[in-house]
Design a protein around this motif. Structure first.
Motif, mmCIF file in Angstrom:
data_model
loop_
_atom_site.group_PDB
_atom_site.id
_atom_site.type_symbol
_atom_site.label_atom_id
_atom_site.label_comp_id
_atom_site.label_asym_id
_atom_site.label_seq_id
_atom_site.Cartn_x
_atom_site.Cartn_y
_atom_site.Cartn_z
ATOM 1 N N UNK A 66 0.836 -1.201 0.000
ATOM 2 C CA UNK A 66 0.000 0.000 0.000
ATOM 3 C C UNK A 66 0.870 1.249 0.000
ATOM 4 N N UNK A 67 0.361 2.359 -0.541
ATOM 5 C CA UNK A 67 1.117 3.613 -0.477
ATOM 6 C C UNK A 67 1.327 4.034 0.980
ATOM 7 N N UNK A 68 2.461 4.616 1.263
ATOM 8 C CA UNK A 68 2.820 4.972 2.632
ATOM 9 C C UNK A 68 1.785 5.914 3.256
ATOM 10 N N UNK A 69 1.386 6.942 2.540
ATOM 11 C CA UNK A 69 0.430 7.903 3.081
ATOM 12 C C UNK A 69 -0.910 7.263 3.408
ATOM 13 N N UNK A 70 -1.379 6.408 2.530
ATOM 14 C CA UNK A 70 -2.642 5.708 2.762
ATOM 15 C C UNK A 70 -2.524 4.762 3.943
ATOM 16 N N UNK A 71 -1.443 3.997 3.983
ATOM 17 C CA UNK A 71 -1.245 3.036 5.071
ATOM 18 C C UNK A 71 -1.180 3.746 6.413
ATOM 19 N N UNK A 72 -0.452 4.826 6.499
ATOM 20 C CA UNK A 72 -0.329 5.545 7.767
ATOM 21 C C UNK A 72 -1.661 6.146 8.189
ATOM 22 N N UNK A 73 -2.392 6.719 7.258
ATOM 23 C CA UNK A 73 -3.686 7.337 7.583
ATOM 24 C C UNK A 73 -4.674 6.290 8.094
ATOM 25 N N UNK A 74 -4.738 5.136 7.439
ATOM 26 C CA UNK A 74 -5.657 4.085 7.877
ATOM 27 C C UNK A 74 -5.208 3.503 9.208
#
Length: 68
Positions: free
Chosen positions: A53-61
């Motif tokens: 997963x993209x880093x930004x998406x993974x961190x936000x979720x």
């Protein structure tokens, strides 16, 4: 599968944050052990999920799942 790992990691993040508060400065054994195990599991799960997963998406979720 990465999404499930990510959600589980978010839950573990909430667990380690709670255990940290209950450990009273790491003077209580059980919450301190729960903190360590949950921290390692949470970070490892986040790292595994970020492979797909993209880093930004993974961190936000990951963060949002911990706040629930």
């Amino acid at each position: 599968m990465s999404w499930l790992i990510l959600l589980a990691s978010g839950v573990l993040e909430a667990v380690w944050a709670t255990a940290l508060g209950r450990s009273d400065g790491f003077t209580r054994l059980t919450p301190s052990i729960v903190f360590g195990v949950a921290l390692v599991g949470s970070m490892a799960g986040l790292a595994v999920a970020m492979k797909d997963l993209p880093i930004g998406t993974a961190y936000a979720v990951w963060l949002a799942s911990a706040l629930r």
